[in-house]
Write a protein that holds these residues in place. Structure first.
Motif, PDB file in Angstrom:
ATOM      1  N   LEU A  89       0.831  -1.210   0.000  1.00  0.00           N
ATOM      2  CA  LEU A  89       0.000   0.000   0.000  1.00  0.00           C
ATOM      3  C   LEU A  89       0.863   1.258   0.000  1.00  0.00           C
ATOM      4  O   LEU A  89       0.646   2.181  -0.796  1.00  0.00           O
ATOM      5  CB  LEU A  89      -0.938  -0.016   1.208  1.00  0.00           C
ATOM      6  N   VAL A  90       1.862   1.291   0.870  1.00  0.00           N
ATOM      7  CA  VAL A  90       2.736   2.471   0.955  1.00  0.00           C
ATOM      8  C   VAL A  90       3.501   2.658  -0.359  1.00  0.00           C
ATOM      9  O   VAL A  90       3.572   3.772  -0.894  1.00  0.00           O
ATOM     10  CB  VAL A  90       3.710   2.332   2.148  1.00  0.00           C
ATOM     11  N   ALA A 107      -4.431   1.568  -5.187  1.00  0.00           N
ATOM     12  CA  ALA A 107      -3.335   1.155  -4.309  1.00  0.00           C
ATOM     13  C   ALA A 107      -3.824   0.152  -3.269  1.00  0.00           C
ATOM     14  O   ALA A 107      -3.158  -0.853  -3.003  1.00  0.00           O
ATOM     15  CB  ALA A 107      -2.722   2.369  -3.633  1.00  0.00           C
ATOM     16  N   ALA A 108      -4.997   0.423  -2.694  1.00  0.00           N
ATOM     17  CA  ALA A 108      -5.554  -0.496  -1.689  1.00  0.00           C
ATOM     18  C   ALA A 108      -5.896  -1.842  -2.315  1.00  0.00           C
ATOM     19  O   ALA A 108      -5.610  -2.894  -1.735  1.00  0.00           O
ATOM     20  CB  ALA A 108      -6.783   0.122  -1.040  1.00  0.00           C
ATOM     21  N   LEU A 150       1.147   3.904  -3.133  1.00  0.00           N
ATOM     22  CA  LEU A 150       0.792   5.315  -2.944  1.00  0.00           C
ATOM     23  C   LEU A 150       1.971   6.230  -3.271  1.00  0.00           C
ATOM     24  O   LEU A 150       1.797   7.282  -3.883  1.00  0.00           O
ATOM     25  CB  LEU A 150       0.307   5.553  -1.517  1.00  0.00           C
ATOM     26  N   PRO A 156      -3.738   5.914  -7.521  1.00  0.00           N
ATOM     27  CA  PRO A 156      -4.891   6.425  -6.771  1.00  0.00           C
ATOM     28  C   PRO A 156      -5.129   5.552  -5.534  1.00  0.00           C
ATOM     29  O   PRO A 156      -4.842   4.350  -5.560  1.00  0.00           O
ATOM     30  CB  PRO A 156      -6.052   6.298  -7.758  1.00  0.00           C
ATOM     31  N   PRO A 157      -5.639   6.118  -4.454  1.00  0.00           N
ATOM     32  CA  PRO A 157      -5.803   5.351  -3.214  1.00  0.00           C
ATOM     33  C   PRO A 157      -6.600   4.054  -3.369  1.00  0.00           C
ATOM     34  O   PRO A 157      -6.237   3.029  -2.803  1.00  0.00           O
ATOM     35  CB  PRO A 157      -6.512   6.328  -2.271  1.00  0.00           C
ATOM     36  N   ALA A 158      -7.673   4.100  -4.154  1.00  0.00           N
ATOM     37  CA  ALA A 158      -8.480   2.876  -4.321  1.00  0.00           C
ATOM     38  C   ALA A 158      -7.693   1.795  -5.053  1.00  0.00           C
ATOM     39  O   ALA A 158      -7.715   0.622  -4.662  1.00  0.00           O
ATOM     40  CB  ALA A 158      -9.766   3.194  -5.077  1.00  0.00           C
TER      41      ALA A 158
END
Length: 195
Positions: free
Chosen positions: A41-42, A54-55, A45, A50-52
């Motif tokens: 995740l880190v 990446a998650a 990012l 984008p956060p979604a």
């Protein structure tokens, strides 16, 4: 996809082996999965995903490690490291299957659904799916494999993720059932245990 691979490879090679040797492997496996997920995740990012995405990408790293760890736990305790080595080698071979299967891919394209199955089984497809990345048409694969010039469809990311989750969970359930069945407290194995 590079940040996900950068989290997956150390997770498979550095975090899983100690977890498999642990006296309580399931909590150790859960910690290894959480560590790989957080690292993925880190890194995703920091790479600008984008956060979604990446998650979701980090979740795919954890799913690959879950499948690998659960398969290793099915082996007897003394053989887990050998099974781990074989499975990591198998995953690497499967990831590079578009290259080493190159001479036969033209013939395989004549069998309906075979190329789609090969693409779906590739662990890189799982890692690329959250990013909607057509990795098989990337320059490196396109240069070394004819797969980029063939017709195929990527499976839906949710289908891939559910497949890997189901496989990992199924193997953990099989491990738990086998432990319960072979336990000395099982009345079928030990008639002196009260029912």
């Amino acid at each position: 996809m590079a940040p996900l691979l950068a989290a997956l490879v150390p997770g498979m090679l550095l975090q899983l082996p100690p977890a498999l040797r642990h006296t309580r492997p399931l909590p150790a496996l859960a910690r290894a999965l959480a560590g790989a997920l957080a690292l993925a995740l880190v890194l995703a990012l920091l790479d600008g995903a984008p956060p979604a995405a990446a998650a979701t990408g980090a979740l795919t790293v954890a799913l690959v490690m879950l499948g690998l760890g659960a398969a290793c736990l099915l082996a007897p305790r003394q053989g887990r490291e050998a099974v781990h080595g074989l499975l990591v080698t198998g995953l690497a071979a499967l990831a590079l299957s578009p290259v080493w299967l190159a001479p036969w891919l033209d013939a395989a394209s004549r069998v309906p659904g075979l190329v789609n199955a090969l693409v779906a089984l590739n662990p890189l497809t799982l890692l690329a799916s959250p990013m909607a990345l057509d990795y098989l048409r990337a320059d490196w694969f396109y240069r070394y494999s004819p797969l980029g010039s063939l017709r195929y469809d990527y499976p839906a990311p949710a289908v891939l993720m559910l497949g890997w989750l189901g496989a990992g969970t199924g193997m953990l359930l099989a491990k738990a059932a086998r432990r319960r069945w072979t336990s000395p407290k099982n009345p079928r194995l030990n008639p002196e245990v009260p029912r």
